[in-house]
Design a protein around this motif. Structure first.
Motif, mmCIF file in Angstrom:
data_model
loop_
_atom_site.group_PDB
_atom_site.id
_atom_site.type_symbol
_atom_site.label_atom_id
_atom_site.label_comp_id
_atom_site.label_asym_id
_atom_site.label_seq_id
_atom_site.Cartn_x
_atom_site.Cartn_y
_atom_site.Cartn_z
ATOM 1 N N PHE A 181 -24.718 11.545 12.892
ATOM 2 C CA PHE A 181 -24.124 10.209 12.962
ATOM 3 C C PHE A 181 -22.744 10.198 12.311
ATOM 4 C CE2 PHE A 181 -28.004 7.124 13.407
ATOM 5 C CZ PHE A 181 -28.343 7.733 14.604
ATOM 6 N N LEU B 205 -20.197 7.370 18.061
ATOM 7 C CA LEU B 205 -20.680 6.270 17.220
ATOM 8 C C LEU B 205 -19.561 5.752 16.316
ATOM 9 C CD1 LEU B 205 -24.164 7.725 16.160
ATOM 10 C CD2 LEU B 205 -23.651 6.196 18.078
ATOM 11 N N ALA C 68 -19.916 7.424 12.424
ATOM 12 C CA ALA C 68 -20.617 6.322 11.781
ATOM 13 C C ALA C 68 -20.608 6.474 10.265
ATOM 14 C CB ALA C 68 -22.064 6.260 12.274
ATOM 15 N N ALA D 223 -28.737 5.921 20.032
ATOM 16 C CA ALA D 223 -27.889 4.980 19.306
ATOM 17 C C ALA D 223 -26.591 4.669 20.036
ATOM 18 C CB ALA D 223 -27.564 5.539 17.920
ATOM 19 N N SER D 224 -26.223 5.486 21.008
ATOM 20 C CA SER D 224 -24.901 5.401 21.630
ATOM 21 C C SER D 224 -24.898 4.517 22.871
ATOM 22 C CB SER D 224 -24.425 6.802 22.013
ATOM 23 O OG SER D 224 -25.137 7.266 23.149
ATOM 24 N N ARG E 271 -19.606 2.604 13.741
ATOM 25 C CA ARG E 271 -20.942 2.056 13.572
ATOM 26 C C ARG E 271 -21.406 2.221 12.131
ATOM 27 N NH1 ARG E 271 -23.260 1.864 18.720
ATOM 28 N NH2 ARG E 271 -24.839 0.470 17.821
#
Length: 295
Positions: free
Chosen positions: A71, A49, A76, A275-276, A52
């Motif tokens: 995360f 991530l 992120a 999310a990836s 992000r």
């Protein structure tokens, strides 16, 4: 090459039930025994991530903290929203985010308040330089002995936290999302397998699944993905704050196929995946993490 022996999932974490304990909502990590495992010493990131920007409601403890840690270690920057009473937990979570070398910010308030639930989106974009991932995780539940004892004020708190707050933040974020953005909702096994003692909570979780599926249809043509994770019995401060008696705590999670409750750390990978880029073709999905309980 020597291969590492995989862990037996039946005893990878705390086995059996949990000791008697009660907390008022919102529960705190320091008063939850044994202490939940959020992956503080185990989660290893791999840059999935990188760059992000994420906002996690209910990000101070439990599943939200585990997601924040994961995360951050995946690259992120992370903003979390939490109740003012949870500041101690929020500060601990931010410390872990910053230890990973990422920016961490928090916002104290109640997502039932439309102004707060909306403003955290704007403030996240300002603090982090944008917003790519919205994790709608804030939740409230309480136990009742029978449907006739369901109090209106507590029912409204469940509905307003789990549904209205979710819609407020998602609606504020949605118009300015760029292609590649992701919304992830923390639903529940209760969405599909409701318990009578959690009837109002289960209703909201079923509605969250409908939200995910409907919004995924609208968001897809814009390149935005919308998904949910459906946890089973997970040991978080929410559980001692639910109002269950000693017997229910003693058996919490023991009815799963793996014979135990899950830990927040065991959900983090599901959120990272959704999310990836690895989930680039996944939208409108509900990913179960239930210890073998069927949806």
């Amino acid at each position: 090459m020597t291969r590492a022996t995989p862990d037996d999932p039946r005893n990878a974490h705390h086995q059996g039930g949990f000791p008697p304990q009660t907390q008022s909502q919102p529960g705190l990590t320091s008063a939850t025994h044994p202490t939940p495992d959020h992956g503080e010493s185990t989660y290893e990131g791999h840059g999935r991530l990188a760059g992000r920007r994420a906002l996690i409601t209910g990000g101070d403890s439990g599943i939200g903290r585990a997601v924040a840690i994961a995360f951050a270690r995946e690259g992120a920057d992370v903003a979390i929203a939490h109740l003012p009473e949870e500041q101690e937990d929020a500060d601990d979570t931010l410390g872990l985010v910053r230890e990973a070398g990422r920016t961490g910010v928090s916002f104290a308030g109640d997502v039932r308040d439309e102004d707060f639930a909306t403003s955290i989106v704007t403030e996240t974009r300002s603090a982090l330089g944008g917003l790519d991932i919205l994790v709608l995780n804030a939740g409230y539940q309480h136990d009742i002995d029978s449907f006739s004892e369901l109090r209106t004020d507590r029912m409204r708190r469940v509905f307003d936290t789990n549904l209205a707050g979710l819609v407020f933040s998602a609606r504020a974020a949605f118009p300015d999302f760029e292609p590649g953005a992701s919304i992830i909702v923390t639903a529940s096994i209760q969405s599909f397998n409701p318990s009578p003692g959690l009837i109002d909570y289960a209703m909201t979780k079923a509605a969250q699944v409908a939200f995910v599926k409907a919004l995924a249809e609208e968001a897809g043509p814009r390149g935005i993905r919308v998904n949910a994770v459906a946890p089973g019995p997970i040991w978080t401060p929410l559980i001692p704050g639910t109002g269950w008696d000693a017997e229910k705590l003693a058996h919490f999670g023991t009815d799963t196929a793996l014979g135990r409750a899950g830990q927040p750390a065991e959900l983090a990978g599901a959120y990272v995946y959704l999310a990836s880029e690895e989930a680039s073709y996944v939208s409108g999905a509900v990913l179960p993490v239930t210890g073998g309980k069927s949806l």
